[in-house]
Design a protein around this motif. Structure first.
Motif, mmCIF file in Angstrom:
data_model
loop_
_atom_site.group_PDB
_atom_site.id
_atom_site.type_symbol
_atom_site.label_atom_id
_atom_site.label_comp_id
_atom_site.label_asym_id
_atom_site.label_seq_id
_atom_site.Cartn_x
_atom_site.Cartn_y
_atom_site.Cartn_z
ATOM 1 N N LYS A 85 73.690 51.396 31.461
ATOM 2 C CA LYS A 85 72.565 52.261 31.815
ATOM 3 C C LYS A 85 71.310 51.417 31.993
ATOM 4 C CE LYS A 85 74.388 56.199 29.181
ATOM 5 N NZ LYS A 85 74.156 57.120 28.037
ATOM 6 N N GLU A 86 70.605 51.676 33.090
ATOM 7 C CA GLU A 86 69.320 51.025 33.350
ATOM 8 C C GLU A 86 68.254 52.105 33.446
ATOM 9 O OE1 GLU A 86 70.852 47.107 35.869
ATOM 10 O OE2 GLU A 86 69.851 48.756 36.920
ATOM 11 N N PHE A 87 67.185 51.947 32.670
ATOM 12 C CA PHE A 87 66.163 52.985 32.585
ATOM 13 C C PHE A 87 64.952 52.650 33.464
ATOM 14 C CE2 PHE A 87 68.788 53.986 29.047
ATOM 15 C CZ PHE A 87 68.604 55.326 28.782
ATOM 16 N N TYR A 88 64.380 53.716 34.001
ATOM 17 C CA TYR A 88 63.239 53.612 34.931
ATOM 18 C C TYR A 88 61.967 53.212 34.182
ATOM 19 C CZ TYR A 88 59.627 55.294 38.238
ATOM 20 O OH TYR A 88 58.544 55.411 39.066
ATOM 21 N N LYS A 89 61.222 52.271 34.792
ATOM 22 C CA LYS A 89 59.905 51.909 34.278
ATOM 23 C C LYS A 89 59.060 51.411 35.445
ATOM 24 C CE LYS A 89 57.453 48.938 30.963
ATOM 25 N NZ LYS A 89 56.712 50.048 30.340
ATOM 26 N N TRP A 90 57.824 51.826 35.439
ATOM 27 C CA TRP A 90 56.877 51.322 36.435
ATOM 28 C C TRP A 90 56.193 50.096 35.846
ATOM 29 C CZ3 TRP A 90 55.961 51.694 41.375
ATOM 30 C CH2 TRP A 90 54.751 51.227 41.878
ATOM 31 N N ALA A 91 56.389 48.931 36.473
ATOM 32 C CA ALA A 91 55.808 47.691 35.959
ATOM 33 C C ALA A 91 55.555 46.735 37.110
ATOM 34 C CB ALA A 91 56.739 47.044 34.938
ATOM 35 N N ASP A 92 54.470 46.005 37.036
ATOM 36 C CA ASP A 92 54.112 45.018 38.065
ATOM 37 C C ASP A 92 54.055 45.656 39.450
ATOM 38 O OD1 ASP A 92 54.085 43.020 36.107
ATOM 39 O OD2 ASP A 92 56.236 42.657 36.351
ATOM 40 N N ASN A 93 53.511 46.877 39.493
ATOM 41 C CA ASN A 93 53.326 47.604 40.761
ATOM 42 C C ASN A 93 54.633 47.867 41.505
ATOM 43 O OD1 ASN A 93 50.512 47.898 40.607
ATOM 44 N ND2 ASN A 93 50.219 45.795 41.309
ATOM 45 N N LYS A 94 55.694 48.071 40.761
ATOM 46 C CA LYS A 94 56.961 48.411 41.400
ATOM 47 C C LYS A 94 57.874 49.092 40.389
ATOM 48 C CE LYS A 94 59.116 43.900 40.575
ATOM 49 N NZ LYS A 94 59.752 42.729 41.218
ATOM 50 N N VAL A 95 58.944 49.699 40.919
ATOM 51 C CA VAL A 95 59.956 50.309 40.061
ATOM 52 C C VAL A 95 60.822 49.205 39.479
ATOM 53 C CG1 VAL A 95 61.959 51.821 39.993
ATOM 54 C CG2 VAL A 95 59.984 52.436 41.392
ATOM 55 N N THR A 96 60.975 49.206 38.164
ATOM 56 C CA THR A 96 61.880 48.260 37.514
ATOM 57 C C THR A 96 62.867 49.034 36.663
ATOM 58 O OG1 THR A 96 60.355 47.999 35.653
ATOM 59 C CG2 THR A 96 60.149 46.423 37.464
ATOM 60 N N TRP A 97 63.943 48.380 36.275
ATOM 61 C CA TRP A 97 64.989 49.010 35.472
ATOM 62 C C TRP A 97 65.158 48.201 34.203
ATOM 63 C CZ3 TRP A 97 66.320 53.700 37.067
ATOM 64 C CH2 TRP A 97 66.062 54.027 38.400
ATOM 65 N N VAL A 98 64.984 48.863 33.061
ATOM 66 C CA VAL A 98 64.861 48.174 31.782
ATOM 67 C C VAL A 98 65.776 48.822 30.737
ATOM 68 C CG1 VAL A 98 62.477 47.496 32.276
ATOM 69 C CG2 VAL A 98 62.942 49.673 31.118
ATOM 70 N N ALA A 99 65.721 48.275 29.525
ATOM 71 C CA ALA A 99 66.453 48.868 28.409
ATOM 72 C C ALA A 99 65.776 50.170 27.986
ATOM 73 C CB ALA A 99 66.500 47.895 27.235
ATOM 74 N N GLU A 100 66.523 51.020 27.258
ATOM 75 C CA GLU A 100 66.030 52.358 26.923
ATOM 76 C C GLU A 100 64.727 52.317 26.142
ATOM 77 O OE1 GLU A 100 67.478 56.513 24.749
ATOM 78 O OE2 GLU A 100 68.872 54.802 24.914
ATOM 79 N N GLU A 101 64.601 51.371 25.226
ATOM 80 C CA GLU A 101 63.401 51.341 24.392
ATOM 81 C C GLU A 101 62.137 50.984 25.178
ATOM 82 O OE1 GLU A 101 65.827 47.514 23.705
ATOM 83 O OE2 GLU A 101 66.176 49.684 23.851
ATOM 84 N N GLU A 102 62.298 50.436 26.372
ATOM 85 C CA GLU A 102 61.141 50.091 27.206
ATOM 86 C C GLU A 102 60.877 51.131 28.292
ATOM 87 O OE1 GLU A 102 61.101 45.906 28.531
ATOM 88 O OE2 GLU A 102 63.053 45.766 27.528
#
Length: 553
Positions: free
Chosen positions: A397-414
């Motif tokens: 599973k890769e979780f959605y996060k907005w970072a560095d002006n783009k969509v990134t995929w991170v761990a659940e806790e982030e």
């Protein structure tokens, strides 16, 4: 026998008459046919004119030319010893031909081309003088890409002719005229020539989308590459196609490509590559408007070295930036300015070609089982990624996060947390996505409601219309149809300025729980109190009944 003689005599008379008549039937009409086989232009509806410059006779491939003194191109200066005025028509003709009087015939002069005669150079040089001349014959409007010029009967029409005309682009969105270079031809007795004109066609398309160097399958939405879906942070690859035009008659040529992108896209400047045919050409695009547009000019010398009709291909990349997180989807337009007349500096422009880049937004409608809106629910969005094959396949599973002006995929806790407001919608939509399957994981339920026991699957797909003019988005939240606002993407230029991003909204229901007793409450005491009261009441009634019985006795 007498009757037979009369019949034979009549038959002989008829044969003699037919023999006399044969030459008349054998006479051939003299003509010049202009036939177009160039797919980029059309001559239908246009006329072509022929100007007779010389009379001619020939035997096999041996030709002799004369000019009649009644010819509008004739001047006594052509056979005079002194030089004609510089820049005059006689001076031009004497530059390319030798003229001499015909002994014993004052009605014409002899003509011979000079050594190394350059027909193309002469045709271009004489063009400016034609405005003051009258055409010997003009065709009807061309049909089926043919214009037939029927020549006059004088001298059986044989001669050396100048042919002129124009054409229009075959692109239905463009009706600008292009001028054919002057055509020179012998009529013998019928001749077919092709118009000396061409238009550099223009096409623009999206060829692919990559995310973290991996190609995104299905990102290009239509067969023509006019639209694609790309999340913020991904890279979009473009291709602009044209051809080397017919440069006949040109000594210089304008070929200027202009390209503009909207705010949500950024050029990758080191990605530009230009090919003409199989050859890579050094290019120097000029960027402007805060790097939101560029122009690319291909020099006449480079075009001249290439074959007419050779493919011109420009490729480059652009990234989808944070400005794409808007209600409107992103556009990329291109047009080409090109020369349209070999005898002037006039230019035309191709119709604008537009491509579209979309990112998809997800919203929710959070309600209870009475369809009342609920606020305070919290969600995280994730996607499932499978690596490996067969028994070694692993899904993470890769979780959605907005970072560095783009969509990134991170761990659940982030992961980014999305919260519903009093209307039951997310305070901030999940933005910048492409089509595919996602999962909404509820991490906090509204106060007084049970947490969802499983994530909600969100599946978004795009379907191209049969006519290729639109793409329609549909979405399901756990197999229930979702509402997709702005779900039809119009690929025609008529609607391009009102284009909006698709937003998929699905209903998610929370249920209230059953209230359980607490150890700090009155517990079973209430049952003892009520039971005791009932016992006392029964005793009182029993005593009262016995006393009343004694009194009756």
């Amino acid at each position: 026998m007498k009757h037979l003689k009369h019949i034979l005599a009549a038959a002989l008379t008829m044969l003699v008459a037919l023999a006399v008549a044969v030459p008349a039937f054998a006479a051939t009409a003299h003509s010049i046919t202009v036939e177009n086989t160039n797919d980029s232009i059309s001559i239908n509806g246009h006329t072509y004119s022929a100007y007779k410059l010389f009379d001619s006779t020939h035997q096999g491939t041996a030709y002799s030319y004369t000019m009649s003194t009644s010819n509008q191109f004739y001047s006594a200066d052509l056979i005079a010893e002194q030089a004609p005025a510089e820049g005059s028509l006689p001076a031009l003709l004497k530059q390319y031909f030798d003229f001499a009087a015909v002994p014993g015939d004052a009605t014409k002069i002899n003509v011979a081309p000079k050594d190394g005669f350059d027909a193309r150079a002469f045709a271009d040089a004489i063009q400016p003088f034609l405005a003051d001349m009258s055409a010997s014959a003009t065709s009807p409007e061309a049909e089926n890409e043919q214009a037939v010029i029927t020549l006059p009967d004088d001298d059986a029409g044989q001669g050396y002719y100048i042919v002129t005309g124009d054409a229009v682009p075959t692109d239905p969105n463009s009706q600008e005229t292009v001028v054919s270079a002057v055509i020179l031809t012998n009529e013998d007795p019928a001749q077919t020539v092709k118009p000396k004109a061409g238009i550099p066609t223009l096409d623009k398309k999206v060829t692919g989308v990559t995310e973290d160097t991996a190609v995104v399958e299905g990102a290009v939405l239509d067969d023509n590459g006019q639209a694609a879906v790309a999340k913020v942070g991904s890279t979009v690859s473009y291709e602009i196609d044209s051809i080397v035009p017919d440069l006949t008659g040109y000594t210089t040529y304008t070929f200027k490509l202009s390209d503009t992108i909207s705010a949500g896209l950024s050029y990758v400047k080191d990605s530009f590559e230009l090919k003409i045919g199989d050859n890579t050409v050094d290019i120097d695009p000029v960027f402007a408007d805060g790097d939101k547009s560029f122009t690319l000019t291909i020099d006449y010398g480079i075009l001249k070295e290439s074959a007419t009709g050779a493919a011109i291909t420009l490729t480059y990349d652009a990234t989808v930036n944070s400005e794409a997180l808007t209600y409107d989807y992103e556009k990329n337009t291109a047009k080409l300015e090109y020369s349209s007349n070999p005898y002037s500096s006039e230019t035309n422009e191709t119709p604008v070609k537009t491509t579209y880049i979309l990112d998809i937004n997800i919203d929710v409608l959070k309600v209870n089982n009475s369809q009342e809106n609920l606020d305070g629910a919290e969600f995280k969005l994730y996607r499932e990624v499978t690596t490996g094959e067969g028994d070694e396949a692993q899904t993470t599973k890769e979780f959605y996060k907005w970072a560095d002006n783009k969509v990134t995929w991170v761990a659940e806790e982030e992961a980014e947390v999305f919260v519903t407001d009093t209307n039951g919608n997310l305070t901030q939509k999940v933005s910048g996505l492409d089509q595919g399957t996602y999962f909404l994981l509820e991490t906090k339920a509204p106060t007084g409601y049970n947490l969802l026991v499983a994530p909600v699957a969100v599946n978004i797909v795009a379907t191209e219309a049969a006519d290729g003019n639109s793409v329609t988005y549909t979405a399901k939240f756990d197999d229930a149809d979702a509402i997709v606002t702005n779900g039809t993407v119009d690929l025609t230029t008529a609607q391009q300025d009102s284009a909006k991003q698709p937003v998929a909204t699905g209903t998610i229901v929370n249920h209230t729980g059953t209230e359980l007793p607490s150890t700090g409450g009155i517990g079973t005491t209430i049952f003892y109190v009520v039971g005791g009261a009932m016992v006392i009441t029964a005793a009182v009634l029993l005593i009262t009944k016995r006393r009343m019985s004694k009194l009756d006795k």
